[in-house]
Design a protein around this motif. Structure first.
Motif, PDB file in Angstrom:
ATOM      1  N   TYR A  57       0.803  -1.268   0.130  1.00 47.74           N
ATOM      2  CA  TYR A  57      -0.073   0.006   0.074  1.00 47.74           C
ATOM      3  C   TYR A  57       0.878   1.211   0.013  1.00 47.74           C
ATOM      4  CZ  TYR A  57      -3.352   3.594   1.429  1.00 47.74           C
ATOM      5  OH  TYR A  57      -4.298   4.553   1.394  1.00 47.74           O
ATOM      6  N   SER A  58       1.896   1.208   0.761  1.00 44.50           N
ATOM      7  CA  SER A  58       2.824   2.489   0.833  1.00 44.50           C
ATOM      8  C   SER A  58       3.498   2.714  -0.288  1.00 44.50           C
ATOM      9  CB  SER A  58       3.701   2.214   2.150  1.00 44.50           C
ATOM     10  OG  SER A  58       3.079   2.206   3.366  1.00 44.50           O
ATOM     11  N   GLN A  59       3.873   1.727  -1.072  1.00 41.81           N
ATOM     12  CA  GLN A  59       4.744   1.786  -2.374  1.00 41.81           C
ATOM     13  C   GLN A  59       3.507   2.091  -3.226  1.00 41.81           C
ATOM     14  OE1 GLN A  59       5.732  -2.355  -3.031  1.00 41.81           O
ATOM     15  NE2 GLN A  59       7.690  -2.081  -1.782  1.00 41.81           N
ATOM     16  N   GLU A  60       2.449   1.967  -3.378  1.00 37.71           N
ATOM     17  CA  GLU A  60       1.483   2.325  -4.351  1.00 37.71           C
ATOM     18  C   GLU A  60       0.839   3.631  -4.083  1.00 37.71           C
ATOM     19  OE1 GLU A  60      -3.006   1.185  -4.527  1.00 37.71           O
ATOM     20  OE2 GLU A  60      -1.992  -0.152  -5.590  1.00 37.71           O
ATOM     21  N   VAL A  61       1.074   4.001  -2.821  1.00 35.38           N
ATOM     22  CA  VAL A  61       0.599   5.487  -2.477  1.00 35.38           C
ATOM     23  C   VAL A  61       2.103   6.647  -2.842  1.00 35.38           C
ATOM     24  CG1 VAL A  61       0.423   7.314  -0.612  1.00 35.38           C
ATOM     25  CG2 VAL A  61      -0.755   5.273  -0.556  1.00 35.38           C
ATOM     26  N   GLU A  62       3.340   5.873  -2.811  1.00 33.35           N
ATOM     27  CA  GLU A  62       4.595   6.523  -3.249  1.00 33.35           C
ATOM     28  C   GLU A  62       4.327   6.960  -4.769  1.00 33.35           C
ATOM     29  OE1 GLU A  62       7.349   9.254  -2.522  1.00 33.35           O
ATOM     30  OE2 GLU A  62       6.049   8.242  -1.130  1.00 33.35           O
ATOM     31  N   ILE A  94       1.737  12.038  -9.907  1.00 33.14           N
ATOM     32  CA  ILE A  94       1.101  13.344  -9.788  1.00 33.14           C
ATOM     33  C   ILE A  94       2.081  14.334  -9.829  1.00 33.14           C
ATOM     34  CG2 ILE A  94      -0.326  15.004  -8.046  1.00 33.14           C
ATOM     35  CD1 ILE A  94      -1.629  12.390  -7.008  1.00 33.14           C
ATOM     36  N   ALA A  95       3.399  14.154  -9.138  1.00 37.23           N
ATOM     37  CA  ALA A  95       4.247  15.172  -9.153  1.00 37.23           C
ATOM     38  C   ALA A  95       4.794  15.512 -10.377  1.00 37.23           C
ATOM     39  CB  ALA A  95       5.253  15.118  -7.896  1.00 37.23           C
ATOM     40  N   GLU A  96       5.367  14.383 -11.221  1.00 34.33           N
ATOM     41  CA  GLU A  96       5.830  14.529 -12.533  1.00 34.33           C
ATOM     42  C   GLU A  96       5.000  15.082 -13.570  1.00 34.33           C
ATOM     43  OE1 GLU A  96       7.177  11.688 -16.118  1.00 34.33           O
ATOM     44  OE2 GLU A  96       7.473  10.749 -14.002  1.00 34.33           O
ATOM     45  N   ILE A  97       3.636  14.791 -13.666  1.00 34.95           N
ATOM     46  CA  ILE A  97       2.729  15.259 -14.465  1.00 34.95           C
ATOM     47  C   ILE A  97       2.640  17.099 -14.080  1.00 34.95           C
ATOM     48  CG2 ILE A  97       0.468  15.655 -15.011  1.00 34.95           C
ATOM     49  CD1 ILE A  97       0.428  12.449 -15.082  1.00 34.95           C
ATOM     50  N   VAL A 123       7.477  15.969  -5.091  1.00 35.39           N
ATOM     51  CA  VAL A 123       6.875  14.764  -4.423  1.00 35.39           C
ATOM     52  C   VAL A 123       6.356  15.431  -3.198  1.00 35.39           C
ATOM     53  CG1 VAL A 123       6.942  12.606  -3.843  1.00 35.39           C
ATOM     54  CG2 VAL A 123       7.842  13.018  -5.884  1.00 35.39           C
ATOM     55  N   ASP A 124       7.248  16.120  -2.455  1.00 34.83           N
ATOM     56  CA  ASP A 124       6.439  16.409  -1.019  1.00 34.83           C
ATOM     57  C   ASP A 124       5.419  17.303  -1.145  1.00 34.83           C
ATOM     58  OD1 ASP A 124       8.081  18.639  -1.737  1.00 34.83           O
ATOM     59  OD2 ASP A 124       9.428  18.261   0.104  1.00 34.83           O
ATOM     60  N   ASN A 174     -13.743  12.854  -9.088  1.00 34.21           N
ATOM     61  CA  ASN A 174     -13.104  12.439  -7.846  1.00 34.21           C
ATOM     62  C   ASN A 174     -11.661  12.435  -7.420  1.00 34.21           C
ATOM     63  OD1 ASN A 174     -15.998  11.900  -6.949  1.00 34.21           O
ATOM     64  ND2 ASN A 174     -15.808   9.972  -8.199  1.00 34.21           N
ATOM     65  N   PHE A 175     -10.987  12.938  -8.760  1.00 37.60           N
ATOM     66  CA  PHE A 175      -9.530  12.875  -8.386  1.00 37.60           C
ATOM     67  C   PHE A 175      -8.876  14.304  -8.003  1.00 37.60           C
ATOM     68  CE2 PHE A 175      -7.336   9.500 -11.051  1.00 37.60           C
ATOM     69  CZ  PHE A 175      -8.128   8.429 -10.828  1.00 37.60           C
ATOM     70  N   GLY A 176      -9.750  14.910  -6.841  1.00 37.45           N
ATOM     71  CA  GLY A 176      -9.414  16.259  -6.347  1.00 37.45           C
ATOM     72  C   GLY A 176      -7.957  16.237  -5.309  1.00 37.45           C
ATOM     73  N   THR A 177      -7.833  15.125  -4.800  1.00 38.55           N
ATOM     74  CA  THR A 177      -6.753  14.927  -3.856  1.00 38.55           C
ATOM     75  C   THR A 177      -6.152  13.561  -3.789  1.00 38.55           C
ATOM     76  OG1 THR A 177      -7.944  14.193  -1.923  1.00 38.55           O
ATOM     77  CG2 THR A 177      -7.763  16.579  -1.973  1.00 38.55           C
ATOM     78  N   LEU A 178      -5.048  13.286  -3.500  1.00 38.63           N
ATOM     79  CA  LEU A 178      -4.448  11.943  -3.308  1.00 38.63           C
ATOM     80  C   LEU A 178      -5.494  11.057  -2.405  1.00 38.63           C
ATOM     81  CD1 LEU A 178      -2.190   9.888  -3.773  1.00 38.63           C
ATOM     82  CD2 LEU A 178      -0.965  10.728  -1.866  1.00 38.63           C
ATOM     83  N   ASN A 179      -5.880  11.491  -1.733  1.00 33.68           N
ATOM     84  CA  ASN A 179      -6.881  10.717  -0.629  1.00 33.68           C
ATOM     85  C   ASN A 179      -8.077  10.204  -1.435  1.00 33.68           C
ATOM     86  OD1 ASN A 179      -7.123   9.422   1.901  1.00 33.68           O
ATOM     87  ND2 ASN A 179      -8.864  11.163   2.285  1.00 33.68           N
ATOM     88  N   GLU A 180      -8.543  11.223  -2.156  1.00 35.01           N
ATOM     89  CA  GLU A 180      -9.783  10.817  -2.901  1.00 35.01           C
ATOM     90  C   GLU A 180      -9.457   9.845  -4.115  1.00 35.01           C
ATOM     91  OE1 GLU A 180     -11.038  14.683  -4.453  1.00 35.01           O
ATOM     92  OE2 GLU A 180     -12.042  14.898  -2.549  1.00 35.01           O
TER      93      GLU A 180
END
Length: 84
Positions: free
Chosen positions: A4-9, A15-18, A23-24, A65-71
């Motif tokens: 899960y942590s690897q997927e989140v990262e 997102i950061a690249e696009i 990333v932070d 529904n792609f407004g935040t990483l959590n979403e």
């Protein structure tokens, strides 16, 4: 690091690249439009890249529904549960 942590990262990196940010800057509740200035084309690119990298089909109807990483993670979790 858990799967899960690897997927989140990985999603944070996509997102950061696009969006051409560090990333932070992509936290769980960072608003991609308001805070990172994502537009609809960038959101489509994020969605398409996540689909490719994670080998999952995301319906275009989920794009709002792609407004935040959590979403985004919530959408992905819902799709994974639906495909079990």
């Amino acid at each position: 690091m858990s799967v899960y942590s690897q997927e989140v990262e990985k999603i944070r990196e996509i997102i950061a690249e696009i969006l051409e940010v560090e990333v932070d800057q992509v936290e769980m509740d960072t608003d991609l439009v308001e805070e990172l200035e994502a537009d609809s084309m960038m959101a489509l690119e994020i969605m398409a890249t996540i689909e490719k990298e994670l080998d999952i089909k995301i319906p275009e109807s989920e794009l709002p529904n792609f407004g935040t990483l959590n979403e985004i993670l919530s959408v992905l979790n819902s799709l994974k549960v639906a495909n079990l």
